[in-house]
Design a protein around this motif. Structure first.
Motif, short mmCIF file in Angstrom:
data_model
loop_
_atom_site.label_atom_id
_atom_site.label_comp_id
_atom_site.label_asym_id
_atom_site.label_seq_id
_atom_site.Cartn_x
_atom_site.Cartn_y
_atom_site.Cartn_z
N GLU A 135 -1.26 -10.90 -14.34
CA GLU A 135 0.05 -10.61 -13.77
C GLU A 135 1.11 -11.47 -14.45
OE1 GLU A 135 -0.23 -9.31 -9.21
OE2 GLU A 135 -1.00 -11.34 -9.56
N GLY A 136 2.32 -10.96 -14.53
CA GLY A 136 3.42 -11.72 -15.11
C GLY A 136 4.73 -11.01 -14.86
N PHE A 137 5.81 -11.66 -15.20
CA PHE A 137 7.11 -11.02 -15.07
C PHE A 137 7.34 -10.06 -16.23
CE2 PHE A 137 7.66 -14.94 -12.56
CZ PHE A 137 8.04 -14.35 -11.36
N HIS A 138 8.34 -9.22 -16.08
CA HIS A 138 8.60 -8.11 -16.99
C HIS A 138 8.53 -8.53 -18.46
CE1 HIS A 138 10.12 -4.07 -17.79
NE2 HIS A 138 11.05 -4.58 -18.58
N GLU A 139 9.26 -9.57 -18.82
CA GLU A 139 9.32 -9.99 -20.21
C GLU A 139 8.00 -10.61 -20.67
OE1 GLU A 139 11.54 -13.18 -17.76
OE2 GLU A 139 11.06 -11.06 -17.66
N ASP A 140 7.32 -11.33 -19.76
CA ASP A 140 6.05 -11.97 -20.11
C ASP A 140 4.98 -10.93 -20.44
OD1 ASP A 140 7.27 -14.40 -19.47
OD2 ASP A 140 6.66 -14.25 -17.37
N VAL A 141 4.91 -9.88 -19.62
CA VAL A 141 3.90 -8.84 -19.83
C VAL A 141 4.13 -8.15 -21.18
CG1 VAL A 141 3.07 -6.60 -19.00
CG2 VAL A 141 3.46 -8.47 -17.38
N GLN A 142 5.39 -7.89 -21.51
CA GLN A 142 5.69 -7.24 -22.79
C GLN A 142 5.29 -8.12 -23.97
OE1 GLN A 142 9.30 -4.69 -23.14
NE2 GLN A 142 9.92 -5.69 -21.23
N GLU A 143 5.57 -9.41 -23.86
CA GLU A 143 5.19 -10.33 -24.94
C GLU A 143 3.68 -10.35 -25.14
OE1 GLU A 143 6.82 -14.13 -24.02
OE2 GLU A 143 8.91 -13.48 -24.26
N ARG A 144 2.93 -10.34 -24.05
CA ARG A 144 1.47 -10.35 -24.16
C ARG A 144 0.95 -9.05 -24.78
NH1 ARG A 144 -1.58 -13.89 -20.66
NH2 ARG A 144 -0.24 -15.42 -19.64
N LEU A 145 1.59 -7.91 -24.44
CA LEU A 145 1.20 -6.64 -25.04
C LEU A 145 1.41 -6.68 -26.55
CD1 LEU A 145 2.57 -3.92 -22.60
CD2 LEU A 145 0.21 -4.14 -23.34
N LEU A 146 2.58 -7.15 -26.96
CA LEU A 146 2.91 -7.16 -28.39
C LEU A 146 2.06 -8.16 -29.16
CD1 LEU A 146 6.79 -6.83 -28.09
CD2 LEU A 146 5.18 -5.08 -28.85
N ALA A 147 1.60 -9.21 -28.47
CA ALA A 147 0.75 -10.21 -29.12
C ALA A 147 -0.70 -9.77 -29.20
CB ALA A 147 0.85 -11.53 -28.37
N GLY A 148 -1.03 -8.63 -28.56
CA GLY A 148 -2.40 -8.13 -28.59
C GLY A 148 -3.30 -8.75 -27.54
N ALA A 149 -2.73 -9.53 -26.61
CA ALA A 149 -3.53 -10.16 -25.56
C ALA A 149 -3.86 -9.20 -24.43
CB ALA A 149 -2.80 -11.39 -25.01
N LEU A 150 -3.12 -8.09 -24.34
CA LEU A 150 -3.37 -7.07 -23.32
C LEU A 150 -3.60 -5.73 -24.00
CD1 LEU A 150 -0.47 -7.90 -20.80
CD2 LEU A 150 -2.86 -8.62 -20.62
N ASP A 151 -4.44 -4.91 -23.41
CA ASP A 151 -4.67 -3.56 -23.94
C ASP A 151 -3.59 -2.60 -23.47
OD1 ASP A 151 -7.29 -3.90 -25.34
OD2 ASP A 151 -7.93 -4.50 -23.33
N VAL A 152 -3.21 -2.72 -22.21
CA VAL A 152 -2.24 -1.81 -21.60
C VAL A 152 -1.70 -2.53 -20.37
CG1 VAL A 152 -3.96 -0.66 -20.13
CG2 VAL A 152 -1.92 0.60 -20.85
N ALA A 153 -0.49 -2.15 -19.89
CA ALA A 153 0.08 -2.86 -18.75
C ALA A 153 0.98 -1.97 -17.92
CB ALA A 153 0.88 -4.08 -19.23
N PHE A 154 1.01 -2.24 -16.61
CA PHE A 154 1.94 -1.58 -15.70
C PHE A 154 3.28 -2.31 -15.74
CE2 PHE A 154 -2.19 -0.59 -13.69
CZ PHE A 154 -2.09 0.79 -13.58
N VAL A 155 4.36 -1.57 -15.99
CA VAL A 155 5.69 -2.16 -16.05
C VAL A 155 6.70 -1.22 -15.42
CG1 VAL A 155 5.20 -3.43 -18.19
CG2 VAL A 155 6.21 -1.12 -18.32
N TYR A 156 7.89 -1.74 -15.17
CA TYR A 156 9.02 -0.87 -14.85
C TYR A 156 9.56 -0.35 -16.18
CZ TYR A 156 9.03 -2.55 -10.03
OH TYR A 156 8.69 -2.84 -8.74
N ASN A 157 9.82 0.95 -16.24
CA ASN A 157 10.24 1.57 -17.50
C ASN A 157 11.74 1.39 -17.70
OD1 ASN A 157 10.01 2.91 -19.87
ND2 ASN A 157 9.53 4.92 -19.00
N ALA A 158 12.16 0.14 -17.78
CA ALA A 158 13.56 -0.21 -18.02
C ALA A 158 13.57 -1.47 -18.86
CB ALA A 158 14.29 -0.45 -16.70
N ALA A 159 14.48 -1.52 -19.83
CA ALA A 159 14.55 -2.66 -20.74
C ALA A 159 13.19 -2.92 -21.40
CB ALA A 159 15.05 -3.91 -20.02
N VAL A 160 12.55 -1.84 -21.84
CA VAL A 160 11.24 -1.95 -22.49
C VAL A 160 11.43 -2.10 -23.99
CG1 VAL A 160 9.09 -0.73 -22.99
CG2 VAL A 160 10.06 -0.63 -20.69
#
Length: 326
Positions: A135-160
């Protein structure tokens, strides 16, 4: 181009190396793979001999650190494993036969309502996949996705981030959270004008915090922000004890049992461009193919939250393959 000789490295070595690099320690990698740390160390050493360069630096009490070559090989190894999964999936339609790890992320505000249902449904359909969620805040989850630490993530589809692609699952409309004995607690809907003068407990996390303030701005109102918090639980508790009201984006099917928390959630009637709901979505990097396990997670999420499957827009050959998403 087909190599003339048998490759010096194996998928097993690549798998162990990736898990070790992502885990940070050989002990944690061994725990995830249900193996001995010495076996992981041996696999990594074999891969290093095949590559001809050190990939991981092992330090006592500090785990493992990637070398420059290790960082380059890590990306290649991830791609190799994803392709291997895709090849295996060509003849594997039964989700119950899937095996291996899957790391998923979730915006911290969505976790309580999405993760339990997803883990339960996914475990029923894919019992052989070991799911770890972060779990993480919006920006944290995106950073982890882009770094390859996550396969996929649930987010709000705003400021993606544009480097991510999304698959819409549900919509979250603006609601007002009120103390249970508030004069509007039983109102079918609440207008912004009805609460414009009341102290606001602001969920102060992007992108939703800014969007709430914009709702007031668009209505020509200036909210009195009494408290700010990045915790949904804290916001709810402050509202429950009468410290103010809050505006949250919620989806009815994902709504928490607010009544037992001493608060009431009522639909907020607003007009203008910001009145449209925010999408709840699954996000994945555009630049890489999702593993067969990640695609199964996406399919299960679509079935659970929309009643649809991969044929209705989920990525099948790559994360960027969602029709109309992003």
């Amino acid at each position: 181009m087909i190599p003339e000789q048998q490759p010096a490295l194996t998928l097993r070595q690549a798998w162990h190396f990736v898990v070790a690099a992502e885990s940070g320690t050989l002990a944690e990698a061994a725990r995830r793979l249900h193996m001995a740390p010495s076996a992981i160390s041996t696999s990594v050493a074999e891969l290093e001999r095949a590559v001809g360069s050190e990939l991981l630096v092992k330090r006592r009490a500090k785990g493992v650190t990637l070398t420059a070559t290790g960082r380059e090989v890590l990306g290649m190894a991830r791609d190799l494993l994803r392709l291997a999964d895709s090849i295996a999936a060509l003849s594997r339609e039964d989700r119950s036969q899937l095996r291996g790890p899957l790391t998923v992320g979730c915006d911290i505000t969505l976790g309580p309502t999405i993760i339990p249902a997803m883990l339960s449904d996914f475990a029923r359909q894919c019992p052989g996949v070991e799911v770890d969620f972060v779990e993480g805040f919006h920006e944290d989850v995106q950073e982890r996705l882009l770094a390859g630490a996550l396969d996929v993530a649930f987010v709000y589809n705003a400021a993606v981030d544009p480097a991510l692609t999304t698959v819409a699952l549900a919509t979250a409309a603006p609601h007002v959270l009120l103390p249970e004995h508030h004069r509007l607690a039983e109102a079918p809907t609440v207008r912004l004008a009805d609460i414009a003068e009341e102290p606001l407990v602001l969920f102060d996390s992007p992108p939703l915090g800014r969007r709430v303030l914009q709702l007031f701005e668009e209505a020509g109102a200036v909210p009195t922000v009494r408290h700010r918090s990045r915790s949904y639980a804290t916001v709810r508790s402050l509202v429950a004890v009468g410290r103010g009201i809050a505006v949250l984006y919620q989806q009815k099917a994902l709504e928490a049992p607010y009544a037992e928390l001493g608060v009431r959630l009522r639909p907020l009637s607003v007009r203008g461009a910001l009145a449209r709901p925010v999408q709840v979505a699954l996000a994945a990097p555009r630049s890489t193919r999702p593993s067969v396990r990640a695609r199964a997670w996406i399919d299960v999420a679509l079935e659970l939250f929309t009643g649809d499957g991969a044929a209705d827009g989920a990525p099948s050959g790559g994360a960027a393959g969602a029709a109309g998403a992003g």
